[in-house]
Write an enzyme that holds these catalytic residues in place. Structure first.
Site, PDB file in Angstrom:
ATOM      1  CB  CYS A  77      24.298 -16.639  52.486  1.00 38.44           C
ATOM      2  SG  CYS A  77      23.653 -15.154  51.709  1.00 38.44           S
ATOM      3  CB  CYS A 217      25.626 -13.127  45.222  1.00 40.14           C
ATOM      4  SG  CYS A 217      26.133 -14.770  45.795  1.00 40.14           S
TER       5      CYS A 217
END
Length: 279
Positions: A77, A217
Site C-alpha cells: 500500500c 491510493c
C-alpha cells in the site's frame, strides 16, 4: 493483550490504524484478520482503510503488514507505507533512508521534514505490465481491453490495478467499479482507477479489500502514471491529484517513485471491551 496502543495516521486521506509490533507481538496472529474488520469499521470501531502492523524483518530494516477492512491481507500500500515510515522514523527506529519488507518485496524509502510537514519518497519498483505478473487472464500486455463498456488497461504496482481513462470523473464509481474489480479477467481481483488526463492526472480509485472508493491510493496513482506513460500521454514526472491530495510520481528508467506526505492523527488505547470481541 491489555493496553493495546495504536496510532492513527493518514496519507492524503487514506487512513490507517497502526499497531507497533517491532519489539514483540501485540496481537495474536489468528486475531489480526478479524481485528481489521472490527477496528476499521467507522461506526463500531476506530475507523480506517486498513490496519498496519510494524513488524521486524530479516530482509529489511523493518517490515510492514496490512490487513484490510474485509479481513484480507494486502501485498502493498503506497499511502500506508508512508504512514508506517513516519511512525518508524519519529520513533527513532530508522534514519532518513531505510528499507521496508512487504509482501510485494523490499521497498527503499527516504524521508524528510519540509516546512514542518513529513514527506516520504518511496521506490515503488518497476511496474509490471505482463498479464502473468498482474495477474490477468491471457498472454502479453493488458492494454485497452474492452470490459463492461470501458477500455481497461492493467498493471501491477505492488498490487493489481485496472486503469480507465475518462473525460469526466463525475461517475458513480461505487456502482461501476465492482464489475471490473471482480471481472474474470483478474483472478486475484483488481483495484479500479478512473483517470482524467490534463496538465496533471486526476484519479478516483475503488480499492479491493476496502470494497469502496478511498480518498487516495498510492499504488493506484503509480498505476495511473505508469499506464499514461506507457501510452505516451505523460513524461517521466507527473502530478497525480487524488480526492485526498496530490502525489508526485516520477520514473528513473523504468523504476517508479512516489512522493507524498503522511500525517499523525492521534494516539490511543484499544479498550479491553473491544479486544474481547476479537477472542
Amino acid at each position: 493483550m491489555n493496553q493495546l496502543e495504536f496510532v492513527k495516521l493518514h496519507g492524503n486521506g487514506n487512513d490507517f490504524i497502526l499497531i507497533d509490533e517491532l519489539k514483540g507481538e501485540r496481537m495474536p496472529e489468528d486475531e489480526k484478520s478479524e481485528a481489521s474488520r472490527v477496528l476499521c469499521h467507522r461506526n463500531f470501531g476506530i475507523g480506517g482503510d486498513g490496519v498496519l502492523f510494524l513488524v521486524p524483518s530479516e530482509k529489511a530494516d523493518i517490515g510492514m503488514r496490512l490487513f484490510q477492512p474485509d479481513g484480507s491481507e494486502a501485498e502493498m500500500c503506497g499511502n500506508g507505507i508512508r504512514c508506517l515510515a513516519k511512525h518508524a522514523w519519529e520513533s527513532g527506529y530508522v534514519g532518513e533512508s531505510f528499507s521496508v519488507e512487504t509482501l510485494a518485496g523490499v521497498i527503499p524509502i527516504q524521508v524528510r521534514k519540509d516546512c514542518n510537514r513529513f514527506w516520504a519518497r518511496v521506490e515503488m519498483g518497476i511496474p509490471r505490465f505482463e498479464r502473468s505478473e498482474i495477474p490477468a487472464e491471457g498472454e502479453g500486455l493488458f492494454i485497452r481491453v474492452p470490459i463492461h463498456g470501458f477500455e481497461v488497461s492493467a498493471v501491477n504496482t505492488g498490487v493489481p490495478h485496472a486503469v480507465i481513462f475518462v473525460d469526466d470523473l463525475d461517475l458513480p464509481v461505487e456502482q461501476i467499479a465492482p464489475n471490473i474489480r471482480h471481472s474474470p479477467c483478474f483472478p486475484d481481483g483488481a483495484n479500479v482507477n478512473f483517470v482524467r488526463l490534463g496538465n496533471h492526472l486526476e484519479v478516483r480509485t475503488f480499492e479491493r479489500g476496502v470494497e469502496a472508493e478511498t480518498l487516495s491510493c498510492g499504488t493506484g496513482s503509480v498505476a495511473a502514471a505508469a499506464v499514461a506513460r506507457r501510452l505516451g500521454l505523460v513524461g517521466d514526472s507527473v502530478e497525480v491529484r487524488t480526492r485526498g491530495g496530490p502525489l508526485r510520481i516520477s520514473f528513473v528508467g523504468e523504476k517508479a517513485f512516489m512522493e507524498g506526505p503522511a500525517v499523525t492523527v492521534c494516539r490511543g488505547v484499544i479498550s479491553d471491551e473491544m479486544l474481547q470481541t476479537l477472542q
